[in-house]
Design an enzyme around this catalytic site. Structure first.
Site, short mmCIF file in Angstrom:
data_model
loop_
_atom_site.label_atom_id
_atom_site.label_comp_id
_atom_site.label_asym_id
_atom_site.label_seq_id
_atom_site.Cartn_x
_atom_site.Cartn_y
_atom_site.Cartn_z
N ASP A 76 0.84 -1.20 0.00
CA ASP A 76 0.00 0.00 0.00
C ASP A 76 0.88 1.25 0.00
O ASP A 76 2.08 1.18 0.30
CB ASP A 76 -0.88 -0.03 1.26
CG ASP A 76 -1.71 1.22 1.41
OD1 ASP A 76 -2.46 1.55 0.48
OD2 ASP A 76 -1.59 1.88 2.46
N ASP B 195 -0.53 5.21 0.76
CA ASP B 195 -0.90 6.16 1.81
C ASP B 195 -0.97 5.49 3.17
O ASP B 195 -1.74 4.55 3.37
CB ASP B 195 -2.27 6.79 1.49
CG ASP B 195 -2.22 7.72 0.30
OD1 ASP B 195 -1.25 8.49 0.21
OD2 ASP B 195 -3.14 7.69 -0.53
#
Length: 260
Positions: A10, A12
């Site tokens: 991932d 953010d």
């Protein structure tokens, strides 16, 4: 600890928080490179193209990344509508609420723009969303357009805090049309299935890495992957205690993870 062939990472809250660096992220990716471990950035960000995402990682966070290593819901949604319409996609039409990253992926398929009676309405994060855009989407779906939501993120972590995400935009349309969208991005398994087919890796030898239980970790669980939760973003220890399905691993920082 299992040695994984592929890491799905991932962005953010895991690699950075908005413009704020997460210092351990750069070293984590460097260690993956040093060990020749395959990795892809599996993001729910639809506002940017893979080129823009990779450039941001490289230039602003000194994280080794190429556009080919970036998988977005925009790409996965484009793949989904290609499967929907096949060779006849140029004869079909779409209306899109979203930024350039989403619109470019969708319309590069050859599907036509139609604001009145499209075959499909696709909704993602739009920084300049207006009532008029919501109105067009709502009326089109009410006329029978298939409704796709890019991802269910209600909030995004950045340097200012947790700001509204695509899920917040999509939920307004869902309320107006009184039914749920077909979601493509995390936590749905669709985006992992797309990534595995697109990049040719074995999901059984992959691990999902992220900070958000409700998107990253649930995506891994839904796709049958092992999961690694890092507490640098959205989810807290208190959140995870409440969950019946736990991440395979939990760490405070990416510095705590041995990639060997």
């Amino acid at each position: 600890m299992t040695k994984y062939q592929t890491y799905l990472i991932d962005l953010d809250g895991t690699m950075y928080r908005g413009k704020e660096k997460i210092p351990e992220a750069q070293d984590f990716v460097k260690r993956l490179n040093d060990q020749n471990v395959q990795y892809y950035f599996l993001t729910n960000n639809t506002t940017q193209t893979p080129e823009q995402v990779a450039n941001n990682l490289s230039k602003n966070h000194q994280i080794i990344a190429s556009p080919e290593q970036v998988i977005t819901p925009s790409l996965a949604t484009a793949g989904y509508i290609k499967n929907m319409f096949g060779d006849e996609i140029t004869e079909h039409s779409a209306y899109v609420i979203g930024e350039f990253g989403l619109k470019s992926a969708i319309f590069n398929t050859g599907i036509q723009l139609n604001e009145v009676d499209p075959d499909v309405v696709i909704v993602g994060l739009d920084y300049d969303v207006t009532y008029h855009k919501f109105e067009l989407a709502t009326l089109a779906i009410k006329r029978g357009a298939f409704f796709i939501g890019t991802n269910a993120d209600t909030n995004l972590p950045n340097e200012r805090g947790l700001v509204p995400g695509a899920g917040s935009v999509i939920s307004l349309v869902e309320t107006a049309v009184q039914h749920k969208a077909k979601y493509i991005g995390k936590p749905e398994a669709d985006i992992v299935d797309f990534a595995a087919a697109y990049k040719g890796f074995d999901p059984s030898q992959a691990v999902m890495v992220g900070d958000n239980y409700n998107t990253d970790i649930k995506c891994g669980l839904n796709a049958g992957l092992d999961t690694l939760l890092v507490y640098t973003g959205v989810s807290t220890h208190e959140d995870i205690v409440k969950q019946s399905r736990k991440p395979t691993y939990q760490i405070e920082s990416l510095a705590d993870w041995d990639v060997e």
